[in-house]
Design an enzyme around this catalytic site. Structure first.
Site, PDB file in Angstrom:
ATOM      1  N   GLY A 153      23.505   0.676  15.638  1.00  0.00           N
ATOM      2  CA  GLY A 153      23.819  -0.654  15.110  1.00  0.00           C
ATOM      3  C   GLY A 153      25.194  -0.695  14.476  1.00  0.00           C
ATOM      4  O   GLY A 153      25.485  -1.574  13.681  1.00  0.00           O
ATOM      5  N   ARG A 177      32.900  13.280   9.106  1.00  0.00           N
ATOM      6  CA  ARG A 177      32.370  13.846  10.344  1.00  0.00           C
ATOM      7  C   ARG A 177      33.187  15.018  10.893  1.00  0.00           C
ATOM      8  O   ARG A 177      32.681  15.801  11.685  1.00  0.00           O
ATOM      9  CB  ARG A 177      32.212  12.761  11.406  1.00  0.00           C
ATOM     10  N   HIS A 193      39.149  19.662  14.925  1.00  0.00           N
ATOM     11  CA  HIS A 193      38.881  19.091  13.593  1.00  0.00           C
ATOM     12  C   HIS A 193      38.597  20.167  12.538  1.00  0.00           C
ATOM     13  O   HIS A 193      39.258  20.194  11.494  1.00  0.00           O
ATOM     14  CB  HIS A 193      37.724  18.081  13.649  1.00  0.00           C
ATOM     15  N   ASP A 203      17.856  -2.150   7.392  1.00  0.00           N
ATOM     16  CA  ASP A 203      17.466  -3.463   7.913  1.00  0.00           C
ATOM     17  C   ASP A 203      18.532  -4.047   8.852  1.00  0.00           C
ATOM     18  O   ASP A 203      18.696  -5.261   8.942  1.00  0.00           O
ATOM     19  CB  ASP A 203      17.150  -4.426   6.759  1.00  0.00           C
ATOM     20  N   MET A 234      34.565  23.464  24.206  1.00  0.00           N
ATOM     21  CA  MET A 234      35.959  23.050  23.983  1.00  0.00           C
ATOM     22  C   MET A 234      36.221  22.207  22.748  1.00  0.00           C
ATOM     23  O   MET A 234      37.231  22.341  22.095  1.00  0.00           O
ATOM     24  CB  MET A 234      36.418  22.191  25.166  1.00  0.00           C
TER      25      MET A 234
HETATM   26  P1  NAI Z   1      29.246   3.912  12.887  1.00  0.00           P
HETATM   27  O1  NAI Z   1      29.705   4.701  11.725  1.00  0.00           O
HETATM   28  O2  NAI Z   1      29.575   2.474  12.986  1.00  0.00           O
HETATM   29  O3  NAI Z   1      27.687   4.094  13.070  1.00  0.00           O
HETATM   30  C1  NAI Z   1      26.942   3.795  12.064  1.00  0.00           C
HETATM   31  C2  NAI Z   1      25.600   3.449  12.667  1.00  0.00           C
HETATM   32  O4  NAI Z   1      24.880   4.650  12.902  1.00  0.00           O
HETATM   33  C3  NAI Z   1      24.855   2.643  11.658  1.00  0.00           C
HETATM   34  O5  NAI Z   1      25.176   1.293  11.803  1.00  0.00           O
HETATM   35  C4  NAI Z   1      23.463   2.987  12.028  1.00  0.00           C
HETATM   36  O6  NAI Z   1      23.039   2.188  13.126  1.00  0.00           O
HETATM   37  C5  NAI Z   1      23.565   4.428  12.499  1.00  0.00           C
HETATM   38  N1  NAI Z   1      23.250   5.335  11.379  1.00  0.00           N
HETATM   39  C6  NAI Z   1      24.090   5.776  10.449  1.00  0.00           C
HETATM   40  N2  NAI Z   1      23.442   6.557   9.570  1.00  0.00           N
HETATM   41  C7  NAI Z   1      22.171   6.619   9.997  1.00  0.00           C
HETATM   42  C8  NAI Z   1      21.016   7.281   9.526  1.00  0.00           C
HETATM   43  N3  NAI Z   1      21.031   8.063   8.422  1.00  0.00           N
HETATM   44  N4  NAI Z   1      19.875   7.127  10.222  1.00  0.00           N
HETATM   45  C9  NAI Z   1      19.842   6.363  11.337  1.00  0.00           C
HETATM   46  N5  NAI Z   1      20.904   5.692  11.814  1.00  0.00           N
HETATM   47  C10 NAI Z   1      22.061   5.831  11.157  1.00  0.00           C
HETATM   48  O7  NAI Z   1      29.644   4.709  14.167  1.00  0.00           O
HETATM   49  P2  NAI Z   1      30.352   4.134  15.418  1.00  0.00           P
HETATM   50  O8  NAI Z   1      31.732   3.757  15.043  1.00  0.00           O
HETATM   51  O9  NAI Z   1      29.477   3.154  16.093  1.00  0.00           O
HETATM   52  O10 NAI Z   1      30.458   5.454  16.269  1.00  0.00           O
HETATM   53  C11 NAI Z   1      29.338   6.001  16.948  1.00  0.00           C
HETATM   54  C12 NAI Z   1      29.755   7.371  17.470  1.00  0.00           C
HETATM   55  O11 NAI Z   1      30.943   7.215  18.266  1.00  0.00           O
HETATM   56  C13 NAI Z   1      30.106   8.352  16.349  1.00  0.00           C
HETATM   57  O12 NAI Z   1      29.701   9.639  16.751  1.00  0.00           O
HETATM   58  C14 NAI Z   1      31.630   8.276  16.286  1.00  0.00           C
HETATM   59  O13 NAI Z   1      32.175   9.472  15.812  1.00  0.00           O
HETATM   60  C15 NAI Z   1      31.973   8.053  17.764  1.00  0.00           C
HETATM   61  N6  NAI Z   1      33.268   7.396  17.944  1.00  0.00           N
HETATM   62  C16 NAI Z   1      33.480   6.128  17.465  1.00  0.00           C
HETATM   63  C17 NAI Z   1      34.695   5.513  17.637  1.00  0.00           C
HETATM   64  C18 NAI Z   1      34.958   4.156  17.108  1.00  0.00           C
HETATM   65  O14 NAI Z   1      36.101   3.666  17.202  1.00  0.00           O
HETATM   66  N7  NAI Z   1      33.980   3.459  16.548  1.00  0.00           N
HETATM   67  C19 NAI Z   1      35.788   6.184  18.377  1.00  0.00           C
HETATM   68  C20 NAI Z   1      35.458   7.512  18.848  1.00  0.00           C
HETATM   69  C21 NAI Z   1      34.237   8.072  18.635  1.00  0.00           C
END
Ligand code: NAI
Length: 398
Positions: free
Chosen positions: A13, A322, A211, A40, A206
């Site tokens: 989400g 992360r 990081h 929520d 790889m």
């Molecule tokens: P985000 O930080 O927006 O994701 C948060 C979401 O993960 C929350 O809204 C929730 O749905 C879920 N979440 C977080 N903590 C939780 C918990 N304790 N239990 C259950 N659900 C939980 O992450 P985002 O930006 O959507 O990224 C998703 C993946 O993609 C991550 O691994 C991120 O590193 C990777 N990524 C994201 C980029 C971006 O620009 N958004 C770019 C490159 C990689």
């Protein structure tokens, strides 16, 4: 794309889930649902959608307006019948989602870790058990869109799109009857163009080095005094940090060579980090002559800073970011597990895990052994009973 309706579930989400929901709901012949288990979020997102659409602003200032079919916290509402499931949450939440979708998995479903990160395949196949024979597990090395939510459930902004994304594919037992990556590409469109890699172990090895290597190199000898500004993450790389990344990388290459020698599996796609950077970023790097210069002169890294927290007197490093909280348990510890399987010593990896686990308040390894009390929070192959090359080969279908 075929005229068959593709039933898609997006797990998550956050920023990424919003972008996927927007793009996929706007495609013809798709029915896109969202499963978000976190707090929520489903309720908030549904409320935000009551009187409107989901808007996604693209880098060229054009806009996608669309609506996902259903958003729910309850897997039974949104997962049954799905043939494509995209998991877009931080790696520590993958397990929760895999367990939630497992009862509803059907023949030839595609499950995509988007991104997957090291050990995703071990975890997915462990949770899916016998079902893993008839699903395809895909793992992208990164999320293609750099994006941020502007208003929850209503507005998301794409800042940039990667042209190419590598994806590892473990195909279901129907081998060849259909191509899961082609299907993923057809529903998402391009860019990004998805490249199928040789096998998932290449990624698992790889992408765990940069990081943690840069974090360790920058903060190992930090005096604890807050900084007046946030240091550049990649472009601020100094000689010691470059050496940390190179030393880690050398151990990783040694592990790849040893597994390859003993199994005959091709690891040529497991490139040394310097080679990978130059190949991936091309002309964005103005001086490609060493790992350090490739990091420091890469235009794509402009402005990216170390994860820091503001405190009285300035900024201090955020060790729960992360770069450590994902890249140690879902990165270096997986690599360490693979090294153990082939009996290789990894003094540099061990040192970085010991430092990282201390910053995270966890114990994954004790000395050089995978015996820490928090090992089961990682995705080391040993956590899933994979302790020998025979187990590894069986898991990879070789
Ligand atoms: P985000 O930080 O927006 O994701 C948060 C979401 O993960 C929350 O809204 C929730 O749905 C879920 N979440 C977080 N903590 C939780 C918990 N304790 N239990 C259950 N659900 C939980 O992450 P985002 O930006 O959507 O990224 C998703 C993946 O993609 C991550 O691994 C991120 O590193 C990777 N990524 C994201 C980029 C971006 O620009 N958004 C770019 C490159 C990689």
């Amino acid at each position: 794309m075929s005229s068959k309706v593709q039933k898609i579930v997006i797990c998550g989400g956050g920023n990424g889930a919003h972008v996927l929901a927007s793009i996929l709901s706007s495609r013809e012949n798709t029915e896109t649902n969202v499963l978000t288990l976190y707090q929520d979020e489903a309720e908030i997102w549904n409320k935000a959608m009551e009187n409107g659409m989901l808007y996604c602003l693209l880098p060229n200032e054009s806009e996608i307006r669309s609506r996902p079919n259903k958003i729910s916290k309850n897997p039974a509402d949104v997962v049954p019948g799905a043939n494509i499931i995209l998991i877009t949450v931080p790696a520590f939440s993958h397990e929760e989602y895999l367990r939630a979708i497992e009862p509803y998995i059907r023949y030839r479903t595609i499950i995509v870790g988007f991104p997957g990160l090291p050990g995703f395949e071990f975890q997915a196949r462990h949770i899916l058990k016998a079902k893993s024979q008839f699903v395809s597990v895909l793992s992208a090395t990164t999320f293609p869109w750099a994006c941020r939510i502007v208003e929850y459930g209503r507005n998301v902004k794409i800042i940039g799109v990667k042209n190419y994304v590598d994806v590892a594919v473990i195909q279901d037992s129907s081998k060849g009857a259909f191509n899961p990556l082609e299907l993923l590409q057809s529903v998402l469109g391009s860019p990004p163009v998805f490249n199928k890699t040789n096998h998932f172990l290449e990624h698992s090895l790889m992408f765990a080095v940069v990081h943690p290597g840069l974090m360790y190199g920058r903060w190992k000898y930090w005096d604890g005094i807050p900084l007046s500004e946030k240091p550049l993450f990649y472009q601020g790389t100094d000689d010691f940090q470059a050496k940390c990344v190179t030393d880690l990388d050398d151990e990783v290459q040694g592990i790849a060579k040893e597994i390859s020698k003993r199994t005959g599996v091709d690891f040529r796609g497991c490139l040394p980090m310097h080679t990978w950077l130059v190949k991936s970023y091309g002309s964005a790097i103005s001086n490609p002559c060493s790992l350090k210069t490739a990091l420091v002169t890469n235009k794509a890294y402009e402005g990216m800073v170390h994860p820091m927290k503001e405190v009285k007197g300035g900024y201090v490093p955020d060790f729960k970011h992360r770069y450590l909280s994902e890249d140690v348990p879902f990165g270096l510890v997986v690599v360490k597990g693979l090294a153990k399987i082939v009996g290789l010593k990894t003094p540099v990896i061990d040192e970085l895990i010991r430092w990282g686990q201390q910053k995270l308040g966890k114990v994954f390894i004790e000395g050089t052994e995978l015996t820490g009390g928090h090992l089961f929070e990682t995705r080391a192959p040993q956590v899933y009973g994979i302790t020998s090359l025979k187990d590894l080969r069986a898991m990879m279908g070789l």
